[in-house]
Design an enzyme around this catalytic site. Structure first.
Site, PDB file in Angstrom:
ATOM      1  N   LYS A  55       6.043   5.514  -1.487  1.00 36.28           N
ATOM      2  CA  LYS A  55       6.951   6.329  -0.674  1.00 36.28           C
ATOM      3  C   LYS A  55       8.387   6.281  -1.175  1.00 36.28           C
ATOM      4  CE  LYS A  55       4.375   6.250   3.682  1.00 36.28           C
ATOM      5  NZ  LYS A  55       4.399   5.828   5.106  1.00 36.28           N
ATOM      6  N   HIS A  87       0.807  -1.225   0.000  1.00 35.19           N
ATOM      7  CA  HIS A  87       0.000   0.000   0.000  1.00 35.19           C
ATOM      8  C   HIS A  87       0.839   1.275   0.000  1.00 35.19           C
ATOM      9  CE1 HIS A  87       0.763  -0.733   4.283  1.00 35.19           C
ATOM     10  NE2 HIS A  87       0.515   0.552   4.501  1.00 35.19           N
ATOM     11  N   ASP A  88       2.014   1.242   0.603  1.00 38.71           N
ATOM     12  CA  ASP A  88       2.845   2.455   0.703  1.00 38.71           C
ATOM     13  C   ASP A  88       4.063   2.421  -0.199  1.00 38.71           C
ATOM     14  OD1 ASP A  88       1.456   4.158   2.394  1.00 38.71           O
ATOM     15  OD2 ASP A  88       2.346   3.329   4.222  1.00 38.71           O
ATOM     16  N   HIS A  96      -5.849   6.184   1.481  1.00 34.66           N
ATOM     17  CA  HIS A  96      -5.981   7.419   2.267  1.00 34.66           C
ATOM     18  C   HIS A  96      -7.263   8.189   1.923  1.00 34.66           C
ATOM     19  CE1 HIS A  96      -2.352   7.406   4.649  1.00 34.66           C
ATOM     20  NE2 HIS A  96      -1.645   7.068   3.577  1.00 34.66           N
TER      21      HIS A  96
END
Length: 375
Positions: free
Chosen positions: A213, A209-210, A265
């Site tokens: 980054k 999901h991240d 988000h």
């Protein structure tokens, strides 16, 4: 012919409405090396078969009360591996076809000739043995395929986790957090009614999901204090960056990972980012990850804040029910708290999660922080 003792699956049973005929057939079979018994009528045969293992039954087709055809149907339901050889005094082709269609291995017309009987019995037992061996071979192959599939799945899952962990190496999130997120998501998706295939997919997809980054500068990603509005705007681009990284794949797992990366988000009330989606406009996969990621992020140390006590985190999540989070998923999460805690307790942030090949979970309002950094 070889002798087969009473305990063997090769023992034979002769069922005939004429005791004299049954005794004669049984003697022929016994003389040929088989263990055989003779009974008169379906009730006696039924009782015998309940107490003995039988490899082949010779069955008179014209028995009174319960015909041989009716008993054949019953026998194939209760003992499908038992071979059945039908015997009759009638030269009725339709009954022969009916018997063979119902599962008989052969058909003999009375008066029976000894050699013909022995040939048909031998063929029937041989066919039965081949069927059993083929089934056992198929089961062994299926088990081998299951083991290989499991090994491939474990390797696949570990590869995903290691690559995601490498992509987040500059961040403070741990490999344990990555894996916990998958397990939390799997648990919550199952409770939400997902089928087994999609439950496994979200376990593999959620840890990504991240991944966006990787494109966030160190000065922002590793900043220990509160982000400025400009820095926050840059941080928020990780959702679209992650979706772009994961786009274009034919893999169902990566397709789900893409929607999670882009939408985890978003908020239930439409105040999230990047698209301001609202309610069920947000993919359920992303709504699931939003709930479990908040729980794990807030209950563990981050570079910009220490871990919060679980009661405080649960209060924040409850306050976000219907605003930040899908209310149904929050309720399901709360009902699963013992299982969620077992996952959290089972894999600490400083644990080397792959050192022992572990890839399965252990057994047993704007409510987020004011700088919005659930990260």
């Amino acid at each position: 012919m070889h002798h087969v003792d009473r305990a063997s699956d090769g023992a034979l049973l002769v069922v005939d409405d004429e005791p004299i005929v049954g005794a004669l057939l049984s003697r022929w079979l016994h003389d040929a090396g088989y263990f055989s018994e003779a009974v008169t009528g379906a009730p006696a045969a039924r009782e015998y078969l309940q107490q003995h293992s039988v490899g082949l039954v010779t069955l008179d087709i014209t028995m009174p009360g319960c015909s041989g055809l009716d008993f054949l149907d019953e026998l194939k339901q209760t003992q499908p591996d038992t071979a059945v050889l039908m015997l009759t005094a009638e030269g009725d082709a339709s009954k022969a076809i009916r018997a063979l269609t119902a599962g008989a291995c052969g058909y003999l017309i009375k008066p029976i000739e000894r050699e013909e009987l022995l040939v048909q019995v031998g063929k029937g037992l041989e066919h039965r043995q081949l069927v059993i061996e083929n089934r056992e071979h198929t089961h062994r192959l299926e088990e081998k395929v299951r083991e290989q599939t499991r090994a491939i799945r474990i390797a696949h899952e570990e590869t995903i986790h290691r690559l995601v962990r490498a992509s987040l190496f500059r961040d403070t999130e741990t490999g344990a957090h990555i894996q916990r997120t998958g397990w939390y998501s799997e648990l919550l998706a199952a409770a939400a009614g997902w089928d087994a295939v999609h439950v496994e997919e979200i376990r593999l997809a959620a840890p990504m999901h991240d991944i966006g980054k990787i494109g966030i500068p160190d000065a922002i990603l590793r900043k220990p204090g509160k982000l400025s509005l400009d820095e926050l705007a840059v941080m928020q681009t990780h959702a679209e960056l992650g979706a772009r990284i994961l786009s274009g794949s034919q893999s169902a797992i990566l397709g789900m990972a893409q929607e999670i990366a882009r939408c985890h988000h978003e908020r239930w009330d439409g105040q999230g980012y990047p698209a301001g989606l609202k309610g069920i406009e947000i993919p359920e996969s992303a709504r699931i990850v939003a709930v479990v990621d908040a729980y794990d992020a807030l209950t563990h140390d981050r570079v910009y804040r220490p871990a919060m006590p679980e009661p405080v985190v649960l209060k924040i999540m409850t306050e976000g029910r219907g605003t930040h989070f899908d209310p149904r998923l929050v309720d399901l999460f709360m009902a699963l708290l013992p299982e969620m805690r077992a996952i959290a307790d089972g894999v600490a942030d400083d644990e080397e999660i792959f050192s022992e090949g572990r890839t399965l979970p252990p057994s047993s309002g704007n409510a987020l922080p004011s700088d919005g950094r659930q990260r």
